[in-house]
Write a protein that holds these residues in place. Structure first.
Motif, mmCIF file in Angstrom:
data_model
loop_
_atom_site.group_PDB
_atom_site.id
_atom_site.type_symbol
_atom_site.label_atom_id
_atom_site.label_comp_id
_atom_site.label_asym_id
_atom_site.label_seq_id
_atom_site.Cartn_x
_atom_site.Cartn_y
_atom_site.Cartn_z
ATOM 1 N N ALA A 1 2.826 2.249 -2.215
ATOM 2 C CA ALA A 1 3.242 2.705 -3.542
ATOM 3 C C ALA A 1 2.801 4.130 -3.835
ATOM 4 O O ALA A 1 3.565 4.913 -4.391
ATOM 5 N N GLY B 1 0.799 -1.219 0.000
ATOM 6 C CA GLY B 1 0.000 0.000 0.000
ATOM 7 C C GLY B 1 0.826 1.260 0.000
ATOM 8 O O GLY B 1 0.310 2.361 -0.117
ATOM 9 N N GLN C 1 5.579 6.821 -5.274
ATOM 10 C CA GLN C 1 5.681 6.956 -6.717
ATOM 11 C C GLN C 1 6.193 8.309 -7.176
ATOM 12 O O GLN C 1 7.046 8.360 -8.050
ATOM 13 N N SER D 1 2.341 0.870 -12.175
ATOM 14 C CA SER D 1 2.382 -0.321 -11.321
ATOM 15 C C SER D 1 1.476 -1.406 -11.890
ATOM 16 O O SER D 1 1.461 -2.519 -11.393
ATOM 17 N N PRO E 1 9.366 -2.421 -7.130
ATOM 18 C CA PRO E 1 9.019 -2.014 -5.766
ATOM 19 C C PRO E 1 7.803 -1.098 -5.722
ATOM 20 O O PRO E 1 7.230 -0.882 -4.653
ATOM 21 N N ASP E 2 7.396 -0.543 -6.847
ATOM 22 C CA ASP E 2 6.236 0.344 -6.871
ATOM 23 C C ASP E 2 4.914 -0.408 -6.926
ATOM 24 O O ASP E 2 3.856 0.197 -6.831
ATOM 25 N N VAL E 3 4.974 -1.719 -7.130
ATOM 26 C CA VAL E 3 3.735 -2.491 -7.212
ATOM 27 C C VAL E 3 3.269 -2.830 -5.805
ATOM 28 O O VAL E 3 3.992 -3.469 -5.043
ATOM 29 N N ALA E 4 2.080 -2.352 -5.466
ATOM 30 C CA ALA E 4 1.505 -2.667 -4.158
ATOM 31 C C ALA E 4 0.144 -3.310 -4.371
ATOM 32 O O ALA E 4 -0.302 -3.501 -5.508
#
Lengths: 527, 527
Positions: free
Chosen positions: A17, A15, A21, B98, B504-507
């Motif tokens: 991200a 959560g 970003q 993402s 790492p930006d994928v949540a």
């Protein structure tokens, strides 16, 4: 400057991200602004007349400067990166000096560097169209334009490879699989089958030999055709050798001709070679990695008239815009007259996980026409330069390189020195100038067969490069020389200086500086 | 902004270099400052929650946007370049979203982009040491560090290739030439010689097949070993197949095992495979292009315990930092236990014009250990990221990808929908999650053998990607299924969604958005 955001974003709580970003954009902006300072400063320093071309530090010292044993657990972030970048610059070869005359490439064009940054940011992969729509369309479009300029027929297609060696290898494996349809499925170990052979000039790039070896032909599967006294393939010898191969039960799968040989810069007689290949029905590949731009952007009147592609008569051609056109490494094209369908048929596997037949764009998928998978969209760099500088830039660039080659040859031919004798190997056929400086002690004999000339070249070269004044190189080739019976034999000539001209920043002062440096280096040597 | 200086410098009158040289530095600075604005703006927009992952314009429209028919004679210089850069960005796949879950790579790390710019400016070529001292030393050093982390013995060396396929190809040709010493010189067409064969799992990357085909083994020279129900090579079947090959007079030259298969993300049982290879004296190559970072940066406790390298028992290994570690494309390493001497002996030609025996640094020349010539010093990008972000970043990155894979699997497993049924292909062994969404009309049967499941996957996938909401992919594999006699047979399962986790930006929000998009796309379809 804020500490590196991406590293903290990687802490990656579920959560998180959304908050992190925006960090990447800001981080990227700050880093590229920093790079604009540090890298332009490096370029400005590197272009100074007194700048060293090679640092002159020992390997040990460079390792220490780069702190190569440090792989930190916690990164230094923005606080450390510019020290690291400067350390890399400090231990690099200085291609920005006009006295970097070492290899077939030179300083990159600044707009090409923007292309590298763009490729890095997009991180698109031109194996399938959807993973890189812009990159794929640009690649196909630039390839078609290059093919048009080279006089290829309209159905010609092309694509990029990570260097001329890989482009040549793909031409060879495609040609092999076309000539020996069993090779793709059954391999070359077929009892009763004909052994494949590739024919190429003795002066061709070694990648043809490596490709043949990799492709299962073996180094003995390469027949090396003699050259004339100017280093151009002897087309009559090619015909004889092809006939002998066929008579001997071999399968000639490809002839490789060269436009711009690696050492002398010669252009094989392509019309005559094409006629031979047509008679034997053999795939004609032209390795124009180095010399291609002289044909495509040679200007009017042409900078080097011998550099012309026989219209519609060659099957494939390699051209490396990362050499004479100043695109940053790597940018290498293979053009294929019969189109990419031929390559897909020869090389493709249509791997189901990647290439989906049902996608409307599958004909645009470039990757299956290669032996690789992931592909950098390198064509974008050339395209961006083309739109920024225009065709006229490439034409001027090529003309300048040719003019400087002729000028250097003239300087060598006319220069006199109490320390020794200057002698051209031959008038430069394109943009490589090859010559000896024969120290006085060795200049008595009239023969260029004296192996001590080669020793002198190597020792002088070593000293010039160690001095940091210039970075130059030497080479040798086999040339026909009268044998014991008087008939010509291919014999190795002593090592000579081989200076490729390329960068628009190289002017006469740099050429004189290099010749001065050679004379100076020679003055302290005894033989 | 001043018009493009390098284009005018290329007008190149003799002697003009001194005036124009400062132009390149200024031009580069201005261009990189411009790039910092345009590219960071692109990244910021691309990361917006509503940003499209794929533009949705037709090929025709993209061609027009890019003005692909315009190769101007006179370049537009600084006035035009940002329009062109924006046009490329607009027609690119958006790896910064993402919801880009399409391939095994993702958005690049910003410090890696600095690496690209640095490589572009230096234009150093790591074929010989002197043409790229820093790049060569960094490459060797990073390779040694990766080898250390992977538990290789101290003499292990490595180098980069332009992608995992080329790294695998080099392993194969090296192994072939070691196993069949005649192959290098005489080729594979040797009467009475043993036919070479490579053994690899059915789930291995297709580059092994392509390399074997290129290397003259033919596609039939690859023996595909069955897997267990989780997509891992069956080591007992490997032993039987090796024995059969030897008994049949074939020469097994290499076994390729996979750490992180392309589709399922499985890891072959490396210890068991190593034992088999030791018994038969066969070269063991591990293609860890995708999964290698799970072994090297897997953390403690390890993110995926099965991903471990048997210490000192494998001969070579491919690892692609441009995948799970976020280095911009391309950055791919091949590690070789016996060191580069083995590769030089198998592949080198020691081309005189390039590799000079007399130079003190010839052992540092990397190019002759390859089938290529020019080489980008790609390792610099990984090195720069390592020093900027630290080892901990890679560990966090890998752990995050693994955590997200487990989370996505849980979401799929627990999600219910009136529109259909979610079903995992299997629990994710690493960072690929594979599943079906079976629309209600097809969900009645209990068999996963229904080919209409695959049709549904393909049609839903097409709609999701066309919507621009996400970019996802599908695939299939062969898995053992009970055959008519009850004994297991390798059979193709219907196409399923295959989602690699990486950035790492994928949540979790992105994962939910993708599952929502799949359900939405399915809702309008009938079967």
């Amino acid at each position: 400057m804020a500490p590196h955001c991406a590293a903290s974003s990687a802490a990656g709580q579920t959560g998180a991200a959304e908050e992190t970003q925006p960090g990447a954009a800001d981080e990227l902006r700050a880093l590229l602004i920093g790079a604009s300072d540090v890298l332009s400063e490096y370029v400005a320093q590197s272009q100074q007349p007194q700048a060293r071309v090679l640092g002159g530090r020992s390997v040990q010292q460079m390792r220490a400067d780069l702190r190569l044993d440090e792989f930190p657990d916690k990164g230094a972030g923005a606080d450390g990166i510019w020290d690291d970048v400067r350390a890399v610059c400090g231990a690099a070869a200085n291609t920005w000096s006009s006295r970097f005359l070492y290899k077939l490439y030179a300083a990159p064009a600044p707009a090409g560097v923007v292309g590298e940054a763009l490729l890095g940011v997009l991180n698109n992969n031109s194996h399938v169209f959807r993973a890189s729509p812009a990159g794929t369309l640009i690649e196909s479009s630039v390839a078609a334009k290059l093919a048009e300029l080279a006089g290829f027929p309209a159905q010609t297609e092309g694509l990029t490879f990570p260097g001329g060696s890989y482009a040549n290898m793909h031409a060879l494996v495609t040609a092999r699989n076309c000539a020996l349809p069993d090779a793709r499925r059954r391999g070359l170990h077929v009892p009763g089958g004909r052994a494949p052979v590739v024919l190429t000039s003795r002066h061709a790039h070694y990648s043809v030999d490596k490709a043949a070896m990799a492709a299962g032909l073996g180094l003995e599967g390469v027949a090396h055709v003699p050259t004339d006294g100017h280093g151009r393939m002897d087309a009559r010898a090619l015909r004889r050798m092809l006939q002998r191969a066929v008579d001997g039960g071999l399968a000639p799968v490809m002839v490789n001709a060269t436009m711009g040989t690696t050492v002398l810069g010669a252009c094989d007689p392509l019309d005559a070679i094409a006629a031979v290949c047509e008679d034997f029905g053999v795939w004609l590949h032209v390795d124009a990695s180095w010399g291609g731009p002289l044909a495509l952007f040679g200007g009017d009147p042409p900078a080097a008239p011998a550099f012309a592609v026989p219209r519609g008569r060659i099957d494939s051609m390699t051209i490396n815009p990362h050499k004479l056109l100043g695109v940053p490494l790597q940018c290498s094209f293979l053009l294929v007259r019969r189109g990419l369908g031929t390559m897909r048929q020869a090389l493709g596997l249509n791997a189901g996980y990647l290439f989906h037949d049902d996608a409307d764009a599958s004909e645009l998928d470039l990757g299956d026409a290669t032996l690789g998978c992931g592909r950098r969209p390198d064509a974008i760099k050339l395209w961006l330069m083309w739109r920024y500088y225009g065709t006229a830039y490439f034409v001027r660039r090529v003309a300048h390189a040719r003019r400087m080659a002729l000028r250097l040859a003239e300087l060598v031919r006319t220069r006199t020195s109490p320390a020794g004798r200057w002698r051209l190997v031959q008038e430069p056929p394109s943009t490589c100038v090859c010559f000896w400086f024969v120290p006085r002690q060795l200049a008595g004999g009239s023969s260029d067969e004296d192996e001590r000339w080669g020793l002198a070249t190597r020792r002088i070269c070593e000293r010039v490069n160690a001095s940091g004044t210039a970075l130059v190189d030497y080479a040798s080739v086999d040339l026909p020389r009268p044998g014991p019976s008087g008939a010509p034999e291919m014999r190795r000539v002593p090592d000579f200086f081989r200076i490729p001209l390329n960068s628009p920043d190289v002017a006469e002062d740099a050429l004189v500086a290099v010749l001065d440096a050679i004379e100076l280096a020679a003055s302290g040597l005894t033989f």
